[in-house]
Structures are given as C-alpha cells and as structure tokens.
Design a protein around this motif. Structure first.
Motif, short mmCIF file in Angstrom:
data_model
loop_
_atom_site.label_atom_id
_atom_site.label_comp_id
_atom_site.label_asym_id
_atom_site.label_seq_id
_atom_site.Cartn_x
_atom_site.Cartn_y
_atom_site.Cartn_z
N ALA A 1 0.81 -1.21 0.00
CA ALA A 1 0.00 0.00 0.00
C ALA A 1 0.84 1.27 0.00
O ALA A 1 0.49 2.26 -0.65
CB ALA A 1 -0.94 0.00 1.21
N THR A 2 1.97 1.26 0.72
CA THR A 2 2.74 2.50 0.91
C THR A 2 4.12 2.48 0.27
O THR A 2 4.79 3.51 0.26
CB THR A 2 2.92 2.75 2.42
OG1 THR A 2 3.68 1.66 2.99
CG2 THR A 2 1.57 2.83 3.13
N ASP A 3 4.56 1.35 -0.25
CA ASP A 3 5.92 1.19 -0.78
C ASP A 3 6.99 1.41 0.28
O ASP A 3 8.16 1.65 -0.04
CB ASP A 3 6.17 2.13 -1.96
CG ASP A 3 5.54 1.61 -3.24
OD1 ASP A 3 5.31 0.38 -3.33
OD2 ASP A 3 5.28 2.42 -4.14
N ALA A 4 6.61 1.34 1.55
CA ALA A 4 7.60 1.45 2.62
C ALA A 4 8.47 0.20 2.63
O ALA A 4 7.98 -0.90 2.39
CB ALA A 4 6.90 1.63 3.97
N PRO A 5 9.77 0.34 2.90
CA PRO A 5 10.65 -0.84 2.90
C PRO A 5 10.28 -1.83 4.00
O PRO A 5 10.05 -1.44 5.15
CB PRO A 5 12.04 -0.24 3.12
CG PRO A 5 11.80 1.09 3.76
CD PRO A 5 10.50 1.58 3.22
N VAL A 6 10.23 -3.09 3.64
CA VAL A 6 9.96 -4.16 4.60
C VAL A 6 11.15 -5.12 4.68
O VAL A 6 11.54 -5.54 5.77
CB VAL A 6 8.67 -4.93 4.23
CG1 VAL A 6 8.46 -6.12 5.15
CG2 VAL A 6 7.46 -4.00 4.28
N LEU A 7 11.73 -5.46 3.53
CA LEU A 7 12.92 -6.33 3.52
C LEU A 7 14.08 -5.54 2.92
O LEU A 7 14.03 -5.12 1.76
CB LEU A 7 12.64 -7.60 2.70
CG LEU A 7 13.83 -8.56 2.55
CD1 LEU A 7 14.34 -9.01 3.92
CD2 LEU A 7 13.44 -9.76 1.71
N VAL A 8 15.13 -5.35 3.74
CA VAL A 8 16.29 -4.55 3.33
C VAL A 8 17.55 -5.37 3.61
O VAL A 8 17.68 -5.98 4.68
CB VAL A 8 16.35 -3.20 4.08
CG1 VAL A 8 17.44 -2.31 3.50
CG2 VAL A 8 15.00 -2.50 4.03
N VAL A 9 18.46 -5.40 2.65
CA VAL A 9 19.73 -6.12 2.82
C VAL A 9 20.89 -5.17 2.54
O VAL A 9 20.72 -4.16 1.85
CB VAL A 9 19.82 -7.35 1.89
CG1 VAL A 9 18.70 -8.34 2.19
CG2 VAL A 9 19.77 -6.93 0.42
N ARG A 10 22.08 -5.55 3.08
CA ARG A 10 23.24 -4.68 2.89
C ARG A 10 24.52 -5.50 2.99
O ARG A 10 24.60 -6.45 3.77
CB ARG A 10 23.26 -3.57 3.95
CG ARG A 10 24.32 -2.50 3.70
CD ARG A 10 24.41 -1.53 4.85
NE ARG A 10 24.99 -2.15 6.04
CZ ARG A 10 25.10 -1.54 7.22
NH1 ARG A 10 24.61 -0.32 7.37
NH2 ARG A 10 25.65 -2.15 8.25
N ARG A 11 25.49 -5.10 2.16
CA ARG A 11 26.85 -5.65 2.25
C ARG A 11 27.79 -4.49 2.49
O ARG A 11 27.82 -3.53 1.72
CB ARG A 11 27.24 -6.39 0.97
CG ARG A 11 26.34 -7.55 0.69
CD ARG A 11 26.86 -8.50 -0.38
NE ARG A 11 27.63 -7.88 -1.44
CZ ARG A 11 28.06 -8.55 -2.51
NH1 ARG A 11 27.80 -9.83 -2.62
NH2 ARG A 11 28.75 -7.95 -3.44
N ARG A 12 28.59 -4.60 3.56
CA ARG A 12 29.52 -3.52 3.88
C ARG A 12 30.77 -4.11 4.51
O ARG A 12 30.68 -4.81 5.52
CB ARG A 12 28.88 -2.50 4.82
CG ARG A 12 29.83 -1.38 5.26
CD ARG A 12 29.20 -0.48 6.29
NE ARG A 12 28.12 0.32 5.73
CZ ARG A 12 27.41 1.20 6.44
NH1 ARG A 12 27.68 1.37 7.73
NH2 ARG A 12 26.44 1.88 5.88
N ALA A 13 31.92 -3.85 3.88
CA ALA A 13 33.22 -4.26 4.42
C ALA A 13 33.25 -5.75 4.73
O ALA A 13 33.77 -6.18 5.76
CB ALA A 13 33.54 -3.45 5.67
N GLY A 14 32.69 -6.55 3.84
CA GLY A 14 32.72 -8.00 4.01
C GLY A 14 31.65 -8.55 4.92
O GLY A 14 31.53 -9.77 5.05
N GLN A 15 30.86 -7.70 5.59
CA GLN A 15 29.79 -8.16 6.49
C GLN A 15 28.45 -7.99 5.81
O GLN A 15 28.18 -6.97 5.17
CB GLN A 15 29.81 -7.39 7.80
CG GLN A 15 28.76 -7.88 8.81
CD GLN A 15 28.65 -6.96 10.02
OE1 GLN A 15 28.68 -5.74 9.87
NE2 GLN A 15 28.55 -7.54 11.21
N ARG A 16 27.58 -8.99 5.97
CA ARG A 16 26.24 -8.92 5.41
C ARG A 16 25.21 -8.87 6.53
O ARG A 16 25.30 -9.63 7.50
CB ARG A 16 25.96 -10.13 4.52
CG ARG A 16 26.89 -10.25 3.31
CD ARG A 16 26.45 -11.35 2.38
NE ARG A 16 27.33 -11.47 1.22
CZ ARG A 16 27.04 -12.15 0.13
NH1 ARG A 16 25.87 -12.80 0.05
NH2 ARG A 16 27.87 -12.21 -0.88
#
Length: 717
Positions: free
Chosen positions: A477-492
């Motif tokens: 309904a709102t396009d608000a983030p629900v599932l977010v992933v990230r890779r930074r400096a070798g850490q996920r």
C-alpha cells in the motif's frame, strides 16, 4: 569480361584529353629543333606514361565471368565415438575397435564405390565434427567420449557451402548424448539426411550404474546418504554387491538382487567423511557373466565436506508465534545448528543463560531482540559480536526495544528506525527489479505469490535505508521498505521490518502453491547473510567443481587493486597440484578489464588443488586458492545398443531414407533417380584490381625512362 572504374569514365576521358594537350604543348617546338618524327616518338612516350597514370588513378577493375559444372556432393558423417565399440558386439574389449571398423567398412566401401553418383566428402563426428581424408577406415579411432550428432549435421552444410551439397549420410549407432536434439536439426536441414544404422540392435546383457545422488555438502562426523540406481538388461535375477569407494578404499557395501530381464533396482549407501574438502566417491558393481561392456559398471560423484555445520544464535523478544516460525525453519535445515534464547519478564532466558563464548556462532538472528526486560550488559555482548563482523539477521517484533536497536545496532542495521513505530497491516510485495535476487530463488513457488499471502504488520512510516542498502520487499500500500539487505566491508546484514510472518505458515488449501515461500525466504536470508563476502583482490575459480574425464579443465579469474579497480596488466601465475603432490605451473591469459582465463586441457581422474598469485611488475596484488576434481567420463556406455528407431525418425523428418549396412548399396540407385541430386551449372566471376598490378608501374617507369634517355641523346634541356 568487363571494366569498371572507381570514378566516372567520362572524367577519365577528360584527363586523357588534358594529358594529350599537355604533351602536344610540350613538343610542338623544341630547342634544338627536332624533326616531326622524333617529336612524335617523344610525345608518344610521355602521353602513354601520363595515360597509364590517369588510368590507374581511376582504380580500374577487370571482371571476368566463366561457367563451371559442379557435381553433386554427398557429405558422409561417420560416428567416431566410444559407443561404436560397444555396439560392435565383439567378445573382448581389445577387439572392439577392430570389430567397429569391420562393421563400418562395407558402408564406407559402398559410399566410395564408382557407381555412387557425385562426390563423397567424409567427416568424423564425436564431440565435434572434423573432415577426413586419405584412408577413411584407418582414420577412425572410435575414442570420442561424447556424441554430438547435431553439431555434425549443422557443420557439414557450413563446411561445404561453396560446393553442390545435395545430401547427407549419417553412419551411426544412433546414440547421442551432447548438444541439441538431432531431430530438430534434421527438421531444418537444407538437404535430405539418409541414415545407416550400424551396430547390434538387440538388447544384450548389461548392468550399469544409472545414477548416483548425494548431498552437495556434508559435514565431518555426520552420516551422508548415497542413493544408487542400477539399470539392467537381461538381468539374471541374482544378488550382487554395490560398493562405495574412495581412492580404492571401500566405505560401504550393500547386497541387492537384480531383477530377471530388464528393470531397475535402488541401493542406499552411507559413509562418514573423515576430512574436509572436495571429496570424490565412486560407486562400483561387478561385471556380469556375458555382459556386453563393463565400462558403465562404475560412476563417480563429488561433494564438498565442511568441518562443521553453520552455528546460528537465535534471540527472541518474548515467547511468540513469530519466534516459533523462525526456529522451525532454521532447525529443519540440515546444515544448521540452532541455539535459541527467549527472554522472560524477569530478564533471564527460558532456555538458560547465553553461552560464555559467543565467537563460535556464524550468524546472529535477532527475532525481535532485545525487548525491554533484557539486561543492558547482555545487549552489549550481542552488539559487540555483531560489531566484530558476525553476520546479522534482524526481524522486527511488536515488543522490540527500538531505542536499544538505535543505540546498539545502528551501524549494523541496513535501515534507520524511527523513535517509535506504529504498525499497520500490509501485503508484502517484491519489486520487479529485486525478483532475481538470490533470496527469492525458491523452488516450486512463484515470487509473485507473496502478494497473495496474509498481510504482515509493517511500520506505518517508512524507515530510511542506508545508502549502501538494497530494498528487496515493500509494503504494497505504501511502498515502505519491509525487507532490506546490505553488504559492507565484508559483512552482510538483513532486516525484515514486518511482524506476523507466522500467518504464512498457516495457509488455506487454495494457497498451497505459496506454502514454500516462507521457509524458502527464511532459509535463503540465513544463507545469504552467512555467505562470506569476497573482497579479495584476486579471485580465481574453476568453471566447474567436477570435470568429466575428457572435459577440458578451465578457470576464470578477476584481479583488482587496493581501490577495487580492475587490473588488466597483471601476471597471474597458477599452480595445480595433484594428489601425489606433483605441481604443474600455468599462467592465466588476460581477456578483458581485470578478467583472466586459463584452459589447461584434460587431466587424469582425481582431486586437485590450485593456488594463484597475481603480480604487477614486482608487486604482489593478492592470492587465491581452491580445489576441484576430475571424474572418469563413461557417458558413451550408458546405452550399449544401436537405436534404429531414432535413425528412422531422423531420416524421415529430413526427407531422407533409413538404411542398414546390408541395404546401403540401394542408396546409389535412389540418388541417381532423384532430380535434386544432380550437377549444377555455376557462373563464377573473378576480379582483378589492375591499379594494384606491378606490371603497370614497371611500364610507366620504362616509358618515362625511355623519354628521358632520348631527350638526353637528342640534346634537349
């Protein structure tokens, strides 16, 4: 014969007229005065030289046309694979090659007979196609480890495109195991394909290992199942032993009874890996009395053995169905050991205190953790574990202490939380651009079915993803983030900013197709965050973990500098070591920005290790290492008899006729009676670029030299 020029011929005539005028003006009077005869000679020499220069400057091309009669050509494709030795039905293995040649000889002789119309061109067909010349029978080796009939049918018209190809003859046992479907190629064949089926078409006694399946990954000190399917023709109905071996050592053995006649039987074997790394196993069965071939009585399979299972620490907010849904999925994963802790209102954990040493955990799952009752020192221990680089998976819960998330986990979270969060129900939606992400590779379920699942409770106000994060799921309904992933400096890290996923485990029957979505998503998220990020500047990998016995072993590599920019001028040296410790040095070839490849050809059966080092000048950029295995390739022996039905289908679908060695002599008369198999008159043209011919240059030099010599002789200035 015809002339053509690069420019207008009228312009050439104008240039010749100008050249004639200049010549006349030059020799209309001379000092000293010459007779008219000498002026004509000198003027003629100069005019011819200028005329030739003008002629060549206009790039003249001489075209010649001629007609020639091309006789019809018959492309003969001879199967040169190992299966031809099997269907030859020789009594001993040493005589099979000679028996295969004997079975082929009458066919080749008939196609080379003087009564055969046209010209025959012979090709060898195996894993690829190759032209044959000289003694055809002696050129056949019957050693091809694969049979690609389709490539041969496609290659013949291409190789003979300048000749009058009017037909193809395929001499084979009909067994094919590589490449496209020959029937589809026959449908598009520009000429009829006639087939000659060679070999024994009867079903002889044969026992073969049809398939061997096991886990792709296993762990030390765990029992690994290996399922074997045996296929038998003309079975004796007697018991046999099925043996699981590694490097000649027996790991397990089972007795199974073969059926009478034709059928299949299954054997279940097990073993316990004793060392980590890539392991190659071989399943073997004994040779039956009177069996046509024993080359298919063994088959190898490889698996990677890890030292231990993935250790996962799951921390909840409080006893809840969300926590139970997560634990249930993770505990069902064969490669995962779960340690769960659920807080109580008193600040303790239902399952007991946290382990004293948290460094053994590979992943931390915060299933709403921490809630308000959790002591601050416990939260700090978990925060320190994550800050030290341990991958983390966050799940929002109504009881989550968001202030603690902000204080202790803000650096690890892929999205910034609000100070307070109101939850509202919303359907989970996967944007089109995110559907190819590895976390959505869920077998037996379409990603689009997520929107049909019961709604989850998601934040009413949008959280702010960090700049290096990727949004994989939103509230519809709102396009608000629900599932977010990230890779930074070798850490996920990953965060699921919704609660109520337990509803996805209780679906009505009309949503059975969506049942795999939740366990698939949870497992994939855990697997994704726990996969080590490869920030190494040198990355070298084999193109396959296991290569067939006659497959070329190849590698791909990537090289980067300290700024992770591709390096194209590096020297990548690699050493391959076999099981005996023998080392083989190689150097990879650059193929693009930071990209390198290496093809070292075929290797003997076994397990190998490799180590690669990249250097630029004298500076070492980095190293990489790994392992791979080479298995024996016995695919040619999986169907040890000729297939005349397939050969008839192939001939019929291309407009050809099927023959046997006994009837192939009829092909000559059939081709002679076909109007399409006849000579054709071809008009050929040839071009000669006269302006590139050195004879004209020599003529110009002779004319100018002659004029200069006469002028000197006659005393002209």
């Amino acid at each position: 014969m015809a002339f053509s020029f690069g420019y207008s011929p009228w312009l050439l005539l104008l240039c010749l007229a100008v050249a004639g005028g200049l010549t006349y003006w030059t020799y209309r009077s001379t000092v000293p005065s010459l007779s008219a005869k000498w002026r004509v000679v000198l003027g003629g020499l100069r005019f011819l030289a200028l005329a030739l220069i003008c002629f060549l400057l206009f790039e003249p091309v001489l075209r010649q046309f001629q007609t020639a009669e091309q006789p019809p050509v018959l492309a003969v494709l001879v199967d040169d694979s190992q299966s031809m030795q099997v269907v030859a039905a020789a009594d001993t293995a040493s005589a099979r090659r000679d028996a295969a040649r004997t079975s082929i000889r009458p066919v080749v002789d008939a196609l080379q007979d003087e009564t055969m119309p046209g010209t025959a061109r012979f090709f060898r067909v195996g894993a690829s196609s190759q032209a044959l010349s000289g003694s055809i029978i002696d050129s056949l080796r019957f050693d091809g480890a694969r049979t690609d009939l389709a490539s041969g049918l496609q290659a013949a018209p291409e190789d003979l495109q300048d000749e009058n190809l009017d037909g193809i003859v395929l001499v084979s046992d009909g067994q094919h195991n590589t490449g496209q479907s020959p029937l589809r190629v026959a449908d598009r064949s520009p000429v009829p394909v006639h087939t000659v089926t060679v070999g024994d078409t009867t079903r002889q006694r044969d026992l073969r290992v049809q398939s061997v399946t096991t886990n792709e990954r296993a762990y030390l000190d765990s029992s690994v199942p290996v399922r074997v399917v045996l296929s038998v023709s003309d079975g004796p109905g007697a018991p046999i032993s099925v043996t699981l071996e590694q490097s000649g050592r027996t790991l397990d053995e089972r007795q199974v009874r073969l059926p009478n006649g034709t059928g299949e039987v299954t054997a279940d074997l097990t073993f316990e890996p004793e060392q980590a790394g890539l392991q190659q196993l071989t399943v073997r069965v004994p040779e039956l009395s009177g069996e046509v071939t024993a080359r298919n009585n063994a088959q190898s399979v490889s698996l990677r053995v890890l030292e231990s299972k993935r250790q996962v620490l799951v921390l909840g907010a409080a006893p809840s169905p969300n926590m139970s849904a997560l634990r249930r999925v993770f505990e069902q994963n064969a490669d995962t050991d779960v340690t769960a802790r659920t807080p109580t209102p008193e600040g303790t954990f239902l399952e007991g205190p946290l382990p004293d040493d948290l460094s053994a955990f590979d992943v931390v799952v915060l299933a709403g953790f921490p809630s308000a009752p959790v002591p601050n020192d416990v939260v700090e221990r978990i925060a320190t574990l994550i800050d030290d680089g341990t991958p983390a998976l966050f799940f929002l819960d109504p009881q989550t202490d968001l202030a603690a998330w902000t204080e202790h986990f803000s650096e690890a979270l892929p999205a910034r939380p609000e100070a307070t969060t109101n939850l509202s129900e919303a359907s989970f939606s996967v944007p089109e651009r995110a559907r190819e992400h590895p976390v959505f590779r869920i077998e037996e379920a379409e990603v689009s079915l997520f929107e049909r699942l019961p709604p989850v409770q998601a934040p009413a106000s949008a959280w702010s993803p960090t700049p290096d994060a990727e949004v994989l799921g939103t509230a519809a309904a709102t396009d608000a983030p629900v599932l977010v992933v990230r890779r930074r400096a070798g850490q996920r890290t990953a965060a699921f900013l919704g609660t109520g996923v337990w509803r996805w485990t209780l679906l009505p029957s009309e949503l059975d197709a969506a049942a795999p979505l939740w366990p698939g998503l949870a497992s994939n998220l855990l697997r994704w965050v726990s996969t080590e990020g490869n920030d190494s500047p040198v990355r070298v990998r084999p193109t396959a973990s296991t290569f067939g016995g006659t497959e070329s072993v190849s590698f791909t590599g990537q090289v980067y500098d300290q700024s992770m920019q591709p390096v194209s001028d590096a020297t990548v040296e690699m050493t391959v070591t076999d099981s005996t410790g023998t080392e083989y040095p190689y150097t990879m070839d650059p193929v693009g920005p930071g990209q390198y490849t290496l093809d070292i050809g075929t290797l003997p059966e076994g397990t190998y290790q490799y180590a690669a080092t990249a250097r630029r000048s004298e500076t070492e950029l980095g190293t990489d290492e790994g392992e791979f295995s080479v298995a024996p390739l016995r695919i040619e022996y999986q169907a040890p008899r000729a297939d005349p039905v397939f050969m008839r289908q192939l001939a019929n679908r291309s407009g050809g006729t099927a023959y046997t060695p006994e009837t192939v002599d009829r092909l000559s008369g059939a081709l002679s009676g076909q109007d399409s198999f006849s000579s054709e008159v071809v008009r050929q043209s040839s071009e000669a670029e006269l302006w590139r011919t050195s004879l004209f240059l020599i003529a110009i030099l002779v004319l100018l030299a002659g004029e200069w010599t006469l002028r000197k002789y006659l005393g002209l200035a």
